[in-house]
Design a protein around this motif. Structure first.
Motif, PDB file in Angstrom:
ATOM      1  N   ARG A  19       0.923  -1.222  -0.002  1.00  0.00           N
ATOM      2  CA  ARG A  19      -0.037  -0.101  -0.088  1.00  0.00           C
ATOM      3  C   ARG A  19       0.958   1.230  -0.071  1.00  0.00           C
ATOM      4  N   SER A  22      -1.173   3.856   4.324  1.00  0.00           N
ATOM      5  CA  SER A  22      -2.121   3.065   5.084  1.00  0.00           C
ATOM      6  C   SER A  22      -2.004   3.494   6.537  1.00  0.00           C
ATOM      7  N   CYS A 177      -4.457   9.482   3.358  1.00  0.00           N
ATOM      8  CA  CYS A 177      -4.688   8.289   2.544  1.00  0.00           C
ATOM      9  C   CYS A 177      -5.217   8.640   1.111  1.00  0.00           C
ATOM     10  N   ASN A 219     -11.045   0.153   5.240  1.00  0.00           N
ATOM     11  CA  ASN A 219     -10.246  -0.179   4.104  1.00  0.00           C
ATOM     12  C   ASN A 219      -8.831   0.559   4.059  1.00  0.00           C
ATOM     13  N   ASN A 220      -8.592   1.438   4.932  1.00  0.00           N
ATOM     14  CA  ASN A 220      -7.274   2.033   4.665  1.00  0.00           C
ATOM     15  C   ASN A 220      -6.563   1.790   5.869  1.00  0.00           C
ATOM     16  N   SER A 221      -6.797   0.786   6.880  1.00  0.00           N
ATOM     17  CA  SER A 221      -6.151   0.804   7.971  1.00  0.00           C
ATOM     18  C   SER A 221      -6.278  -0.686   8.554  1.00  0.00           C
TER      19      SER A 221
END
Length: 458
Positions: A19, A22, A177, A219-221
């Motif tokens: 990623r 993140s 993000c 969705n991002n962590s």
């Protein structure tokens, strides 16, 4: 020999590695540092900057030695000459404080060389979008476009206390993000309802948009608690213990500033638990008088608390961790204990990093070192103090999150005994009101983290 990761840590590293932006939000004690280092290995990252509290740089250097499979040259930066040496390629990894990063960000941007990876450790330091450090690292819009992170192929936002109740706390992360196009005001209106208070606006999630916000965050962590990975720590027993001390100076000060105590109590009660909002509310009350009042309370407690602690140590207590805020209160306590042949060490903001590590090791391994006295801000992160299962908050921070971080120095992996945590309270003083509020809020954080906690009546 390189230490292996636990399966959940390998999963975390695998998740982070591909990623570009993140968040790693694992609960304190689950090894976020090792996961970031292994993710860097998986990416083959060499040109790395780790931005962390100054006191955590030595911790990161040791973790690179333990967990990295790539032989990187790691530099714990102390001054501009160290930065220049890293810039010229003599070192691969630059470990620097947030203050250093703010100063050097223009130089790094001007240099124009892409970075393989940036790690923002304790990234809740960047929750205030108007702060100088946030603008330097994330850019004026907190979106990374004109900040230091714009030059990183990969950037990781690392914190164990990710989302307190202030919406700005998660807005900066989502902007970082690149998944939040809304400005802060529009973001607040979409996802939160606001209720103005005497000292701060309080926010609550809108039920209709809460699933959307949770999806953005998830969705991002990645976020795991101890129970999620099969680790069950012993319970924490929270209590308050009264000590009697001279309250004359405290009473005189409050008499000279009518209503100060009530304004402070109202401000603390109104806060949702976030350290930045709380600090702002206290500043708006009367920062100079508040600072003096807090110092007087700490100093008034130090000697009677030391007398109580000495009796407990003579009665069979093995080791004790004590947290506070003020240097003089800490030195009063240490001097009293040393005068009575009890070995006690202090870790505060002035403690050299080499001594900090030595004091922690001595407390953990040397049975003659029986008390560690730490400043909540300086010793509340990057330390493991599980040699004791007893922790006293001689002075509690008015930010419950900071208190919780301090408690986690003792209540973490490798702790096998139930932990007793006490808020030391000056009897018949304003301290009784403050500690009651702060202890309740600290306990709520623990409950939200899924900890087994019990309040014991004083």
């Amino acid at each position: 020999m390189i230490q292996p990761l636990f399966p959940y840590q390998s999963e975390g590293a695998d998740w982070l590695a591909p990623r570009k932006r993140s968040g790693l939000f694992d609960e304190p004690g689950l090894g976020k540092t090792s996961q970031c280092i292994r993710a860097a290995d998986l990416r083959g990252a060499m040109r790395i900057i780790v931005i962390c509290p100054a006191i955590a740089r030595e911790h990161w250097r040791g973790e690179f030695r333990k967990f990295s499979k790539i032989g990187r040259r790691v530099l714990k930066a102390a001054n501009i000459h160290d930065y220049r040496a890293w810039e010229r390629g003599r070192w691969d990894v630059l470990l620097c404080s947030y203050e250093m990063a703010v100063k050097w960000a223009p130089l790094i941007i001007e240099h124009g060389e892409p970075l393989d990876m940036i790690v923002l450790d304790e990234a809740h330091y960047l929750k205030n979008s108007e702060a100088k450090r946030t603008k330097a690292l994330l850019g004026p819009g907190a979106d990374g476009l004109d900040g230091l992170t714009a030059w990183a192929k990969c950037a990781v936002w690392v914190t164990g206390t990710p989302i307190p109740n202030d919406p700005g706390d998660c807005w900066t992360f989502l902007r970082f993000c690149g998944v939040m196009p809304l400005a802060l005001g529009a973001f607040q209106r979409r996802y939160f309802t606001a209720r103005p208070g005497s000292y701060a606006t309080r926010y609550a999630l809108r039920s209709e948009t809460a699933p959307e916000l949770r999806d953005l965050l998830e969705n991002n962590s990645i976020r795991r608690r101890l129970a999620d990975v099969g680790i069950q720590l012993p319970p924490i027993f929270l209590t308050s213990t009264l000590v009697e001390g001279d309250t004359t100076d405290i009473r005189d000060m409050l008499a000279n500033h009518p209503g100060l105590d009530k304004r402070i109590a109202t401000a603390i009660e109104s806060m949702a638990g976030d350290e930045w909002s709380l600090a702002g509310a206290i500043d708006r009350v009367d920062s100079e008088h508040v600072a003096v009042l807090r110092r007087l309370i700490g100093e008034a407690k130090a000697l009677p608390y030391g007398q109580m602690l000495l009796g407990e140590l003579h009665g069979g207590l093995d080791k004790m961790v004590v947290f506070g805020l003020h240097k003089r209160a800490a030195h009063i306590l240490q001097t009293y204990l040393l005068d009575h042949n009890i070995q006690a060490v202090i870790i505060n903001g002035d403690t050299p990093e080499a001594h900090r590590q030595a004091y922690m090791t001595a407390f953990q391994d040397d049975p003659t070192v029986r008390v560690l006295i730490g400043n909540i801000r300086a010793a509340g992160v990057a330390l493991t103090l599980t040699a004791s299962c007893h922790i006293d908050m001689l002075e509690s921070d008015w930010s419950p999150a900071a208190n919780w971080q301090a408690l986690k120095r003792v209540h973490r992996i490798t702790q096998t005994r139930a932990v007793r945590a006490r808020f030391i309270t000056l009897a018949e003083s304003f301290d009784e009101i403050v500690n009651r509020i702060v202890a309740e809020k600290t306990e709520k954080i623990g409950v939200l983290e899924g900890q087994e906690m019990f309040s014991v009546p004083a």
